[in-house]
Motif scaffolding. Structure first.
Motif, mmCIF file in Angstrom:
data_model
loop_
_atom_site.group_PDB
_atom_site.id
_atom_site.type_symbol
_atom_site.label_atom_id
_atom_site.label_comp_id
_atom_site.label_asym_id
_atom_site.label_seq_id
_atom_site.Cartn_x
_atom_site.Cartn_y
_atom_site.Cartn_z
ATOM 1 N N SER A 99 0.830 -1.200 0.000
ATOM 2 C CA SER A 99 0.000 0.000 0.000
ATOM 3 C C SER A 99 0.868 1.255 0.000
ATOM 4 N N LEU A 100 0.494 2.213 -0.844
ATOM 5 C CA LEU A 100 1.171 3.516 -0.918
ATOM 6 C C LEU A 100 2.602 3.430 -1.446
ATOM 7 N N CYS A 101 2.920 2.349 -2.177
ATOM 8 C CA CYS A 101 4.208 2.298 -2.878
ATOM 9 C C CYS A 101 4.026 3.043 -4.197
ATOM 10 N N VAL A 102 4.039 4.355 -4.111
ATOM 11 C CA VAL A 102 3.615 5.197 -5.230
ATOM 12 C C VAL A 102 4.597 5.195 -6.398
ATOM 13 N N GLY A 103 5.838 4.740 -6.188
ATOM 14 C CA GLY A 103 6.832 4.707 -7.261
ATOM 15 C C GLY A 103 6.951 3.370 -7.960
ATOM 16 N N LEU A 104 6.266 2.351 -7.450
ATOM 17 C CA LEU A 104 6.369 0.995 -7.992
ATOM 18 C C LEU A 104 5.706 0.946 -9.370
ATOM 19 N N THR A 105 6.458 0.581 -10.399
ATOM 20 C CA THR A 105 5.936 0.618 -11.767
ATOM 21 C C THR A 105 5.476 -0.749 -12.270
ATOM 22 N N ALA A 106 6.052 -1.811 -11.771
ATOM 23 C CA ALA A 106 5.669 -3.146 -12.240
ATOM 24 C C ALA A 106 5.964 -4.158 -11.148
ATOM 25 N N ILE A 107 5.193 -5.230 -11.164
ATOM 26 C CA ILE A 107 5.422 -6.310 -10.197
ATOM 27 C C ILE A 107 4.939 -7.609 -10.825
ATOM 28 N N THR A 108 5.712 -8.666 -10.597
ATOM 29 C CA THR A 108 5.311 -9.993 -11.056
ATOM 30 C C THR A 108 4.955 -10.829 -9.830
ATOM 31 N N ILE A 109 3.716 -11.277 -9.794
ATOM 32 C CA ILE A 109 3.249 -12.099 -8.682
ATOM 33 C C ILE A 109 3.463 -13.566 -9.068
ATOM 34 N N PRO A 110 4.178 -14.325 -8.271
ATOM 35 C CA PRO A 110 4.480 -15.711 -8.639
ATOM 36 C C PRO A 110 3.226 -16.577 -8.804
ATOM 37 N N GLU A 111 3.374 -17.608 -9.620
ATOM 38 C CA GLU A 111 2.241 -18.470 -9.968
ATOM 39 C C GLU A 111 1.656 -19.207 -8.765
ATOM 40 N N ASP A 112 2.445 -19.453 -7.719
ATOM 41 C CA ASP A 112 1.952 -20.212 -6.575
ATOM 42 C C ASP A 112 1.235 -19.358 -5.539
ATOM 43 N N VAL A 113 1.143 -18.058 -5.759
ATOM 44 C CA VAL A 113 0.399 -17.194 -4.838
ATOM 45 C C VAL A 113 -1.095 -17.505 -4.961
ATOM 46 N N THR A 114 -1.728 -17.793 -3.838
ATOM 47 C CA THR A 114 -3.165 -18.086 -3.816
ATOM 48 C C THR A 114 -3.950 -17.028 -3.056
ATOM 49 N N SER A 115 -3.267 -16.201 -2.292
ATOM 50 C CA SER A 115 -3.953 -15.231 -1.442
ATOM 51 C C SER A 115 -3.294 -13.861 -1.556
ATOM 52 N N ILE A 116 -4.106 -12.845 -1.898
ATOM 53 C CA ILE A 116 -3.654 -11.449 -1.924
ATOM 54 C C ILE A 116 -4.546 -10.685 -0.958
ATOM 55 N N GLY A 117 -3.976 -10.094 0.062
ATOM 56 C CA GLY A 117 -4.734 -9.478 1.143
ATOM 57 C C GLY A 117 -5.397 -8.171 0.755
ATOM 58 N N SER A 118 -6.287 -7.723 1.618
ATOM 59 C CA SER A 118 -7.002 -6.466 1.416
ATOM 60 C C SER A 118 -6.029 -5.297 1.307
ATOM 61 N N LEU A 119 -6.326 -4.397 0.371
ATOM 62 C CA LEU A 119 -5.557 -3.154 0.189
ATOM 63 C C LEU A 119 -4.085 -3.414 -0.131
ATOM 64 N N ALA A 120 -3.779 -4.604 -0.643
ATOM 65 C CA ALA A 120 -2.379 -4.997 -0.833
ATOM 66 C C ALA A 120 -1.613 -4.027 -1.728
ATOM 67 N N PHE A 121 -2.270 -3.497 -2.780
ATOM 68 C CA PHE A 121 -1.606 -2.593 -3.713
ATOM 69 C C PHE A 121 -2.309 -1.235 -3.766
ATOM 70 N N GLN A 122 -3.027 -0.903 -2.736
ATOM 71 C CA GLN A 122 -3.765 0.361 -2.687
ATOM 72 C C GLN A 122 -2.840 1.549 -2.963
ATOM 73 N N SER A 123 -3.272 2.427 -3.874
ATOM 74 C CA SER A 123 -2.564 3.673 -4.188
ATOM 75 C C SER A 123 -1.161 3.454 -4.751
ATOM 76 N N CYS A 124 -0.951 2.305 -5.420
ATOM 77 C CA CYS A 124 0.284 2.136 -6.195
ATOM 78 C C CYS A 124 0.040 2.832 -7.530
ATOM 79 N N ARG A 125 0.150 4.139 -7.515
ATOM 80 C CA ARG A 125 -0.334 4.968 -8.619
ATOM 81 C C ARG A 125 0.538 4.890 -9.874
ATOM 82 N N SER A 126 1.751 4.349 -9.772
ATOM 83 C CA SER A 126 2.614 4.219 -10.954
ATOM 84 C C SER A 126 2.543 2.827 -11.572
ATOM 85 N N LEU A 127 1.801 1.928 -10.960
ATOM 86 C CA LEU A 127 1.706 0.548 -11.435
ATOM 87 C C LEU A 127 0.883 0.515 -12.719
#
Length: 287
Positions: A93-121
């Motif tokens: 949350s609030l990682c405003v400079g993060l432009t890209a992210i790769t979530i691995p294939e084995d991820v089954t759970s992404i929590g609430s507000l996990a990427f909230q306000s990642c405005r550069s994504l």
């Protein structure tokens, strides 16, 4: 070149350690789960968050804890290994400079507000193993333009894509049965949405203020169109309400200034449709 010097270090799990070097690289290594953090118990690198430019999670780490990288506003890139299976609440949350992210294939759970306000994504791929998109996960990710939800997802949580003002297209798979309150509110560039068969209720404000939405398909099987569901969707010109609908909430279509025709299949009387949808009395309703 000289090797980067460690400026801070510590532990972040029973078997996990972290180091921050003077080039702005945070490295988490070891085996097992990362600790969860909270508003009142910050991550151990929180005081250094303005200096973190790159994060490298090494193979063996199995989770990214709640609030782990919250407000790391200088973070530009992160590497997440295949060993990670869960991403915690507000993890980025609030990682405003993060432009890209790769979530691995084995991820089954992404929590609430996990990427909230990642405005550069600008882009993100949700792995096939994820079955639920939690509340507010991508809220205010205003640079996201397109996203594909995998077939295994059954629920889209409240405010999941709220304020994603750059989102133009979204694919909602047939397995979805629930779209939460305000899930796509203020997605002002979204032009079309197909709601899959299996969804029974379109919740409060789900597509409110989607002013570029010109076409929407409401499938047979939907029973409720809740309060303000399509409020201020000024680009909509016509809509068909299927026979299965038994409830239309207050102002469900209020402020839909471009709406010129509503087709209502037999079970919903036009008087009820007018009273609760908020549409103008001069819009023809065909039964």
């Amino acid at each position: 070149p000289a090797q980067a010097a460690i400026v801070d270090s510590g532990t972040c799990g029973n078997n996990l350690t972290w180091t921050l070097t003077d080039d702005g690289t945070l490295t988490v290594s070891g085996t097992g789960e990362m600790n969860d953090y909270a508003y009142d118990v910050s991550s151990p690198w929180f005081s250094q968050r303005g200096n973190i430019k790159t994060a490298r999670i090494e193979q063996g780490v199995t989770s990214i804890g709640d609030h782990a990288f919250e407000d790391c506003y200088s973070l530009i890139s992160i590497t997440i290994p295949e060993s990670v299976t869960s991403i915690g609440d507000m993890a980025f949350s609030l990682c405003v400079g993060l432009t890209a992210i790769t979530i691995p294939e084995d991820v089954t759970s992404i929590g609430s507000l996990a990427f909230q306000s990642c405005r550069s994504l600008t882009a993100i791929t949700i792995p096939d193993g994820v079955t639920s998109i939690g509340n507010g996960v991508f809220m205010n990710c205003s640079s996201l333009t397109a996203i594909t939800i995998p077939d295994g997802v059954t629920n889209i949580g409240e405010e999941a894509f709220k304020d994603c003002s750059g989102l133009t297209t979204i694919t909602i798979p047939n397995g979805i049965t629930f779209i939460g309150d305000w899930a796509f509110e203020n997605c002002s560039e979204l032009t079309s949405v197909t709601i899959p068969i299996g969804v029974m209720s379109i919740e409060d404000g789900a597509f409110r203020n989607c002013s570029s939405l010109t076409a929407i398909t409401i499938p047979d099987g939907v029973t409720n169109i809740e309060n303000g569901a399509f409020m201020n969707c000024s680009g909509l010109t016509s809509i068909t309400i299927p026979e299965s609908v038994s409830r239309i909430g207050i102002a469900a279509f209020g402020g839909c200034s471009g709406l010129t025709q509503m087709t209502v299949l037999p079970t919903t009387p036009p008087a009820v449709t007018r009273a609760y949808s908020g549409i103008s009395s001069d819009i023809p309703i065909y039964v």
